[in-house]
Design a protein around this motif. Structure first.
Motif, PDB file in Angstrom:
ATOM      1  N   GLU A  59      33.717 -28.822 -21.518  1.00  0.00           N
ATOM      2  CA  GLU A  59      33.638 -29.228 -19.778  1.00  0.00           C
ATOM      3  C   GLU A  59      32.563 -28.174 -20.016  1.00  0.00           C
ATOM      4  O   GLU A  59      31.655 -27.986 -19.183  1.00  0.00           O
ATOM      5  CB  GLU A  59      34.492 -28.692 -18.811  1.00  0.00           C
ATOM      6  N   VAL A  60      32.113 -27.158 -20.712  1.00  0.00           N
ATOM      7  CA  VAL A  60      31.795 -25.852 -20.898  1.00  0.00           C
ATOM      8  C   VAL A  60      30.461 -25.995 -21.531  1.00  0.00           C
ATOM      9  O   VAL A  60      29.006 -26.337 -21.130  1.00  0.00           O
ATOM     10  CB  VAL A  60      31.878 -24.658 -21.834  1.00  0.00           C
ATOM     11  N   ALA A  61      30.398 -26.583 -22.742  1.00  0.00           N
ATOM     12  CA  ALA A  61      28.739 -27.844 -23.411  1.00  0.00           C
ATOM     13  C   ALA A  61      28.533 -28.479 -22.704  1.00  0.00           C
ATOM     14  O   ALA A  61      27.321 -28.600 -22.452  1.00  0.00           O
ATOM     15  CB  ALA A  61      29.499 -27.785 -24.448  1.00  0.00           C
ATOM     16  N   GLU A  62      29.411 -29.293 -21.316  1.00  0.00           N
ATOM     17  CA  GLU A  62      28.531 -30.027 -20.909  1.00  0.00           C
ATOM     18  C   GLU A  62      27.541 -29.127 -19.345  1.00  0.00           C
ATOM     19  O   GLU A  62      27.063 -29.709 -18.894  1.00  0.00           O
ATOM     20  CB  GLU A  62      29.348 -31.180 -20.718  1.00  0.00           C
ATOM     21  N   TYR A  63      28.645 -29.015 -18.736  1.00  0.00           N
ATOM     22  CA  TYR A  63      28.349 -28.131 -17.933  1.00  0.00           C
ATOM     23  C   TYR A  63      26.605 -27.390 -17.966  1.00  0.00           C
ATOM     24  O   TYR A  63      25.868 -26.781 -17.195  1.00  0.00           O
ATOM     25  CB  TYR A  63      29.031 -26.552 -17.236  1.00  0.00           C
ATOM     26  N   LEU A  64      26.692 -26.047 -19.769  1.00  0.00           N
ATOM     27  CA  LEU A  64      25.635 -25.742 -19.730  1.00  0.00           C
ATOM     28  C   LEU A  64      24.211 -26.242 -20.039  1.00  0.00           C
ATOM     29  O   LEU A  64      23.293 -25.810 -19.605  1.00  0.00           O
ATOM     30  CB  LEU A  64      26.059 -24.665 -20.848  1.00  0.00           C
ATOM     31  N   ALA A  65      24.623 -27.733 -20.924  1.00  0.00           N
ATOM     32  CA  ALA A  65      23.732 -29.080 -20.717  1.00  0.00           C
ATOM     33  C   ALA A  65      23.148 -29.132 -19.451  1.00  0.00           C
ATOM     34  O   ALA A  65      21.562 -29.014 -19.233  1.00  0.00           O
ATOM     35  CB  ALA A  65      23.945 -29.698 -21.826  1.00  0.00           C
ATOM     36  N   ALA A  66      23.387 -29.667 -18.624  1.00  0.00           N
ATOM     37  CA  ALA A  66      23.155 -29.927 -17.207  1.00  0.00           C
ATOM     38  C   ALA A  66      22.314 -28.747 -16.628  1.00  0.00           C
ATOM     39  O   ALA A  66      22.055 -29.414 -15.678  1.00  0.00           O
ATOM     40  CB  ALA A  66      24.692 -30.555 -16.661  1.00  0.00           C
ATOM     41  N   HIS A  67      23.030 -28.004 -16.544  1.00  0.00           N
ATOM     42  CA  HIS A  67      22.344 -26.954 -15.983  1.00  0.00           C
ATOM     43  C   HIS A  67      21.283 -26.267 -16.642  1.00  0.00           C
ATOM     44  O   HIS A  67      20.275 -25.793 -15.756  1.00  0.00           O
ATOM     45  CB  HIS A  67      23.415 -25.657 -16.339  1.00  0.00           C
ATOM     46  N   LYS A  68      20.811 -26.147 -17.819  1.00  0.00           N
ATOM     47  CA  LYS A  68      19.416 -25.861 -18.248  1.00  0.00           C
ATOM     48  C   LYS A  68      18.675 -26.771 -17.945  1.00  0.00           C
ATOM     49  O   LYS A  68      17.788 -26.608 -17.283  1.00  0.00           O
ATOM     50  CB  LYS A  68      19.623 -26.265 -19.843  1.00  0.00           C
TER      51      LYS A  68
END
Length: 196
Positions: free
Chosen positions: A43-52
C-alpha cells in the motif's frame, strides 16, 4: 497515438524503459514522499506512486501518459526507504544481512484523459550474512543513499550478498517491467516499441 512520460530521476528506470525499446520523455518535479502511517507494505509503494503521478495531472496533454514508480524495502513490517546518510545506510544493511526481506515497487500510469492504473509487484530477496567490513566497504564505495533499503541489487552488494530471489529481479532494480509492459499494451503504447 499516446506519448509516454517517465517522471523519475532514476537512471535504472530510464535504462529499463530504454531496454524495452520504448520511446519516452523524462519530466521531473519535486514531490513529497511522506505517506500515511496506517498504510502497510505494498500500500505504501502504490500510494507513493499515485501521489507522484497526481503532481503531473494538471500538465498532461490528452495524448500523454505519465509513468511514476516508488520502490520500498520491507523487513518484517518495517519500511526501509532511502537512508538519510552513510550511518543510516550501514544500520539498514546491518539489519538486512543474513535475512530475507521484501521489495515492493508501486507503479502508476496516469493519462491526460484521466484514466489511471495503479499496481505493485513484490520480490522476496535473501541476503547472506555480511561482515561489518563488507557493509562499510559497500556504503563507502557505492554511496547507496539514493536507494531504498540502502542497496542496489545491480551493485557489488547484489553480487556478493543476494543468494536467492523469488520474483522479478527488475522489480528490485526499481521497475517491474513485465507488469509495466502488460499495462502499456492495454494503452497501445508498446506498439511504439515495435514500430520505432
Amino acid at each position: 497515438m499516446p506519448r509516454l512520460i517517465l517522471a523519475s530521476n532514476s537512471p535504472r528506470r530510464r535504462q529499463l524503459l530504454t531496454d524495452l525499446g520504448l520511446p519516452y520523455e523524462v519530466r521531473l518535479r519535486e514531490v513529497d514522499e511522506s505517506y500515511p502511517p496506517h498504510l502497510h507494505r505494498a500500500e505504501v509503494a502504490e500510494y507513493l506512486a499515485a501521489h507522484k503521478a497526481d503532481a503531473y495531472r494538471a500538465d498532461l496533454a490528452p495524448d500523454e501518459v505519465v509513468l511514476t514508480a516508488d520502490t520500498i524495502v520491507c523487513l518484517d513490517d518495517d519500511v526501509l526507504n532511502k537512508p538519510a546518510d552513510a550511518a543510516e545506510a550501514v544500520a539498514m544493511l546491518t539489519r538486512l544481512q543474513g535475512r530475507a526481506h521484501d521489495v515492493y515497487t508501486g507503479v502508476c500510469l496516469l493519462g491526460g484523459d484521466g484514466r489511471r492504473t495503479v499496481f505493485s509487484d513484490q520480490t522476496r530477496v535473501y541476503f547472506r550474512a555480511l561482515s561489518a567490513a563488507e557493509i562499510k566497504f559497500y556504503v563507502r564505495t557505492y554511496l547507496p543513499m539514493d536507494k531504498a533499503g540502502a542497496y542496489g541489487a545491480q551493485d557489488w552488494i547484489g553480487m556478493v550478498a543476494v543468494t536467492k530471489l523469488e520474483g522479478s529481479y527488475f522489480n528490485v532494480m526499481g521497475l517491474p517491467v513485465h507488469r509495466v509492459w502488460e499495462e502499456l499494451e492495454k494503452l497501445d503504447l508498446t506498439t511504439l516499441a515495435r514500430t520505432k
